[in-house]
Design an enzyme around this catalytic site. Structure first.
Site, PDB file in Angstrom:
ATOM      1  N   TRP A 120       0.812  -1.225   0.000  1.00  0.00           N
ATOM      2  CA  TRP A 120       0.000   0.000   0.000  1.00  0.00           C
ATOM      3  C   TRP A 120       0.835   1.260   0.000  1.00  0.00           C
ATOM      4  CZ3 TRP A 120      -4.401  -0.354  -2.019  1.00  0.00           C
ATOM      5  CH2 TRP A 120      -5.212  -1.475  -1.830  1.00  0.00           C
ATOM      6  N   ASP A 195      -1.386   6.552   6.228  1.00  0.00           N
ATOM      7  CA  ASP A 195      -2.464   5.723   5.686  1.00  0.00           C
ATOM      8  C   ASP A 195      -2.790   4.685   6.757  1.00  0.00           C
ATOM      9  OD1 ASP A 195      -4.133   3.917   4.498  1.00  0.00           O
ATOM     10  OD2 ASP A 195      -2.819   3.414   2.814  1.00  0.00           O
ATOM     11  N   LYS A 221     -12.473  -1.565   6.651  1.00  0.00           N
ATOM     12  CA  LYS A 221     -11.776  -2.594   7.416  1.00  0.00           C
ATOM     13  C   LYS A 221     -12.223  -2.602   8.878  1.00  0.00           C
ATOM     14  CE  LYS A 221      -8.876  -2.763   3.747  1.00  0.00           C
ATOM     15  NZ  LYS A 221      -8.153  -1.869   2.879  1.00  0.00           N
TER      16      LYS A 221
HETATM   17  C1  LIG Z   1      -7.607  -1.327   1.749  1.00  0.00           C
HETATM   18  C2  LIG Z   1      -6.507  -0.371   1.815  1.00  0.00           C
HETATM   19  C3  LIG Z   1      -6.429   0.729   0.922  1.00  0.00           C
HETATM   20  C4  LIG Z   1      -7.341   0.887  -0.269  1.00  0.00           C
HETATM   21  O1  LIG Z   1      -8.487   1.468  -0.036  1.00  0.00           O
HETATM   22  P1  LIG Z   1      -9.601   1.641  -1.165  1.00  0.00           P
HETATM   23  O2  LIG Z   1     -10.718   2.169  -0.353  1.00  0.00           O
HETATM   24  O3  LIG Z   1      -9.859   0.301  -1.767  1.00  0.00           O
HETATM   25  O4  LIG Z   1      -9.086   2.608  -2.158  1.00  0.00           O
HETATM   26  C5  LIG Z   1      -5.411   1.633   1.118  1.00  0.00           C
HETATM   27  N1  LIG Z   1      -4.493   1.469   2.089  1.00  0.00           N
HETATM   28  C6  LIG Z   1      -4.523   0.410   2.927  1.00  0.00           C
HETATM   29  C7  LIG Z   1      -3.490   0.287   3.996  1.00  0.00           C
HETATM   30  C8  LIG Z   1      -5.532  -0.541   2.815  1.00  0.00           C
HETATM   31  O5  LIG Z   1      -5.557  -1.598   3.644  1.00  0.00           O
END
Ligand SMILES: *Cc1c(COP(=O)(O)O)cnc(C)c1O
Length: 396
Positions: A120, A195, A221
Site C-alpha cells: 500500500w 495511511d 476494514k
Molecule cells: C484497503 C486499503 C487501501 C485501499 O483502499 P480503497 O478504499 O480500496 O481505495 C489503502 N491502504 C490500505 C493500507 C488498505 O488496507
C-alpha cells in the site's frame, strides 16, 4: 468433494460457507463484517418509521445531527485535538493517494518523502509521483521482500520535504507500526501523513507527538463499509491555503466551511454507520480496551504459529512489527495440497476470507484478518482449529 470434477468453492475465495450462519466467521482483509451489535443496529435502522440516512438530504437538520454526532464520537475515540478537522472523503484510500500530494505539493517540483515497506505504501508513492518530486526510503529484507520497517535517518529525509508518508498497517504484508515513529530531531518540523486504512481505531494515536498532518482510513476494514473514508487533517496546513491547481475540488482539504457544510453529497448512510461503530467502541471500553482485544486476538494466532514447529510459518520475523490486524501464515511451507486442505476444512467450519485473490501476484501466504468485527472468542476458535489441524495432519 467430488473427484476433480469441480473446484471446491473454498479455493475460489467464496465466502458463502455451508456452515450455519451463526457459525461463520469473516476473516476477510476487507470489506468485512462489523461487530455483531453494530450489524444488528444497522439492520434495525431500516425498520424504523421515517427515513433512514440513505434518504434524507445532507442539508437537513437530521443529517447535520448525524454528521455532528459521528464526528464527536470519532474525536472521542481517537482523542483528536481541536487543531484537526474530521472529513469524510470520497474515492476510498486510493483517492487519498492523490489528494495528499495535490493538497500539500502546490508545485510539481515540491518534494515529498515516502517510506515504502509494503504494497500500500508503494501504491501511494506511485500515485504521488504524478504530482510531485518523490523521494523514496524503501525497506525490504535480505530476500527482497517487504517484511521490515526502516530506521529513519536524518540524511534520508530531505529537509524541505512537504511531508513524510507512511502506511501504519501494511494490510497485504502483515506489518504494523504499533506506535507511530517520531522523525529525527532535525526533521520534526515535517508533517507525517498516515495511511491508517486497516488499523485506524484499534490503538491510541499521539497526534501532536507524531506531528500528524493527515491521517486517513478507508472505512471498510475496522470502522464501517466501503464508500466513505475518514480523513483527519491538521487545520493550519490547509485552512485558507490553495492546493495544487490540478486538485479536483472534491479532493481539496481547504476547509471551506467543511465538514459542517459538506461541499457535495457525502456518503450519508456510511457516515452514520461509522458513528454506530464509534459508539460501540466507546461502550466497549474505548480505544485502550480495543487495543487490548487486538493484542489478544493476534497473540492467539501467533502463539499457534510459534508453537507449531514449522507446520505454520509467518514471514514477519520481527515480533514488534507483526500486525495485529492481518496475520499472514503458510501451511507446511506453502505445500499446495495441505494449504487447500486447510482452506476447505476451515471453510466447511464457517471460517472464510483467508485466501483472497488480489492483483498483487500469486498468493504466498494465507491471511487471517482480525479487525474490530472479529471477537477474541472467534480468534480463539480459529487458533483451536489451527492446533487441531496440526494434530491431524503432521507426519508422526
Ligand atoms: C484497503 C486499503 C487501501 C485501499 O483502499 P480503497 O478504499 O480500496 O481505495 C489503502 N491502504 C490500505 C493500507 C488498505 O488496507
Amino acid at each position: 468433494m467430488a473427484q476433480n470434477s469441480k473446484i471446491h468453492p473454498a479455493l475460489t475465495g467464496c465466502l458463502n460457507s455451508t456452515a450455519p450462519v451463526e457459525k461463520r466467521i469473516n476473516f476477510s482483509p476487507g470489506p468485512t463484517s462489523l461487530p455483531k451489535e453494530v450489524e444488528k443496529e444497522i439492520a434495525e435502522s431500516f425498520h424504523k418509521l421515517g427515513f433512514t440516512s440513505l434518504a434524507i438530504s445532507h442539508r437537513s437538520p437530521q443529517f447535520e445531527e448525524i454528521l455532528e454526532d459521528t464526528i464527536t464520537s470519532i474525536r472521542e475515540v481517537l482523542n483528536v485535538p481541536d487543531t484537526y478537522e474530521v472529513l469524510f472523503t470520497h474515492g476510498g484510500g486510493h483517492a487519498q493517494f492523490a489528494a495528499v500530494p495535490l493538497n500539500l505539493c502546490v508545485n510539481p517540483s515540491d518534494i515529498a518523502t515516502y517510506i515504502v515497506n509494503g504494497t500500500w505504501s508503494q501504491k501511494g508513492r506511485d500515485e504521488a509521483m504524478k504530482y510531485c518530486d518523490v523521494h523514496t526510503i524503501e525497506a525490504k529484507d535480505e530476500n527482497g521482500k517487504f517484511t521490515v520497517f526502516p530506521k529513519l535517518k536524518e540524511e534520508d529525509i530531505h529537509p524541505e520535504s512537504k511531508y513524510v508518508y507512511l502506511c501504519s498497517n501494511e494490510t497485504v504484508n502483515g506489518i504494523e507500526l504499533h506506535r507511530l515513529p517520531k522523525l529525527p530531531e532535525n526533521r520534526k518540523h515535517i508533517p507525517l501523513i498516515v495511511d491508517a486504512s486497516s488499523d485506524a481505531c484499534t490503538k491510541p494515536i499521539d497526534w501532536e507527538g507524531a506531528n500528524i498532518g493527515v491521517y486517513f482510513a478507508c472505512a471498510s476494514k475496522n470502522i464501517g463499509h466501503p464508500g466513505v473514508t475518514m480523513t483527519i487533517v491538521r487545520k493550519d496546513l490547509f485552512r485558507g491555503k490553495e492546493p495544487s491547481k490540478l486538485c479536483p475540488v472534491v479532493m481539496s482539504y481547504k476547509g471551506d466551511g467543511r465538514p459542517e457544510k459538506p461541499l457535495n453529497t457525502p456518503a450519508t448512510f456510511n457516515i452514520e454507520v461509522i458513528g454506530m461503530t464509534m459508539k460501540w467502541l466507546l461502550r466497549n471500553g474505548g480505544i485502550d480496551a480495543c487495543e487490548k482485544r487486538s493484542i489478544n486476538k493476534a497473540r492467539a494466532i501467533y502463539d499457534v504459529i510459534e508453537a507449531s514447529n514449522g507446520f505454520y510459518a509467518t514471514p514477519i520475523k520481527d515480533k514488534n512489527l507483526r500486525s495485529r490486524m492481518n496475520v499472514p501464515f503458510n501451511v507446511m511451507g506453502g505445500d499446495e495440497q495441505m494449504t487447500n486442505k486447510f482452506l476447505i476444512e476451515s471453510w466447511e467450519k464457517g471460517f472464510v476470507g483467508f485466501a483472497t485473490l488480489t492483483p498483487f501476484g500469486t498468493r504466498e501466504y494465507l491471511r487471517a484478518s482480525l479487525y474490530n468485527g472479529v471477537t477474541e472468542e472467534e480468534a480463539q476458535i480459529l487458533a483451536n482449529f489451527m492446533t487441531n489441524f496440526i494434530k491431524q495432519n503432521s507426519k508422526k
